[in-house]
Design an enzyme around this catalytic site. Sequence first.
Site, PDB file in Angstrom:
ATOM      1  CB  SER A 175      -1.348   0.467   0.687  1.00  0.00           C
ATOM      2  OG  SER A 175      -1.956   1.255   1.031  1.00  0.00           O
ATOM      3  CB  THR A 176       1.548   4.722   1.971  1.00  0.00           C
ATOM      4  OG1 THR A 176      -0.426   4.336   2.736  1.00  0.00           O
ATOM      5  CG2 THR A 176       2.217   5.286   2.308  1.00  0.00           C
ATOM      6  CG  HIS A 201      -4.050  -0.879  -0.937  1.00  0.00           C
ATOM      7  ND1 HIS A 201      -3.512  -0.870   0.193  1.00  0.00           N
ATOM      8  CD2 HIS A 201      -4.944  -2.246  -1.314  1.00  0.00           C
ATOM      9  CE1 HIS A 201      -3.960  -2.266   0.994  1.00  0.00           C
ATOM     10  NE2 HIS A 201      -4.630  -2.797  -0.096  1.00  0.00           N
ATOM     11  CG  MET A 294      -2.414   3.558   7.345  1.00  0.00           C
ATOM     12  SD  MET A 294      -1.092   3.975   9.209  1.00  0.00           S
ATOM     13  CE  MET A 294      -2.237   4.323   9.810  1.00  0.00           C
ATOM     14  CG  ASP A 297      -5.750  -5.680   2.434  1.00  0.00           C
ATOM     15  OD1 ASP A 297      -6.447  -7.019   2.442  1.00  0.00           O
ATOM     16  OD2 ASP A 297      -5.812  -5.038   1.175  1.00  0.00           O
TER      17      ASP A 297
END
Length: 358
Positions: A175-176, A201, A294, A297
Amino acid sequence: MTRIKVLIVDDSALVRQTFKAILETDPSIKVIGTAGDPYIAVQKIHKEKPDVITLDIEMPKMDGLTFLSKLMRQAPMPVVVISNQTSDGARIALKALEIGAVDVMTKPDLSTEGHRAESGINLVDKVRSAFYAGQKSPRPNASRPERSSTTVSTLAGRMQKVRFPQSSIIAVGASTGGTEAIKSFLEVLPAEMPPILIVQHMPEKFTTSFAKRLNETCALHVKEAENNEPVLNNTVYIAPGDHHMSILQVGSRRIIKITSGELVNRHRPSVNVLFNSVAQIVRHNSIGIILTGMGDDGATGMKAMHQNGAYTIAQDEETSVVYGMPYKAVLAGGVKDVLPLNDIPYAVCKYLEMDGRD
């Protein structure tokens, strides 16, 4: 409670008002100001000292990329870039990540109540992720899996070709900070590898541009995944934005399934959807990798992979932009090795070669 101070920079008064209303539904966030152009933004940055900025990439007087470049040189801080959902917008957004933006998203879809709710979740999550990326505060000690005594970086010279079981699959979630982490992971891999399925993401259309950019720099073939296509060696499949990706066994073939459906762990695509399908279909012939990001998931999906015999790796805290998803996977008990980002591709190749000799 310390509240996250946010400055909204957008030339649309409606967007500024909408973002402010969405963000202030979260008690941990406080919008300390808005700005209609970069020059007003500079004044408010000096005066209000925000923790996070949301930045429209298409701005009057000075374009968003130019402003972002100046900001990263003169007063670097966490920035979430807001872009139009177009191919050109995606290309510019990826450039913003290279310049130093923490994350990107498209402007909220306010057409239906369901879209408004999902857009609100997305915006709040992006801002919170950006804040934690800027903080990287120490976390309570977790029980860390032991690292192998062999330094995996010594395999660098042996990665021209890797022997591997033909039934292997590698699944990656991020993600991030994940776009650059994924690029770093893939660029050093040889041209012959098992299929690699990746959930990052990222908004719809952005994943198309992301896959094209990776394909230009990697030895492996990188593409955005398509529904019902076969899973092939030497190919990297990026889950399309706003769609879940999983795998199915159809006779002797494995195929990719692309679906819409509800958010899972606040995301679509969701890492857990991919990992759970790999745990069920591929079992011990799989490798699971969870990178910077973050939230949680991927944690339960990685545990399912681990329990079914997969080799599982989490990126370490020091090299993660946000040590959230890897940390949650470790806490869930689904991680075999915690490694710095640069060591992960070598660990994967070493494991495949060892497995391939069995």
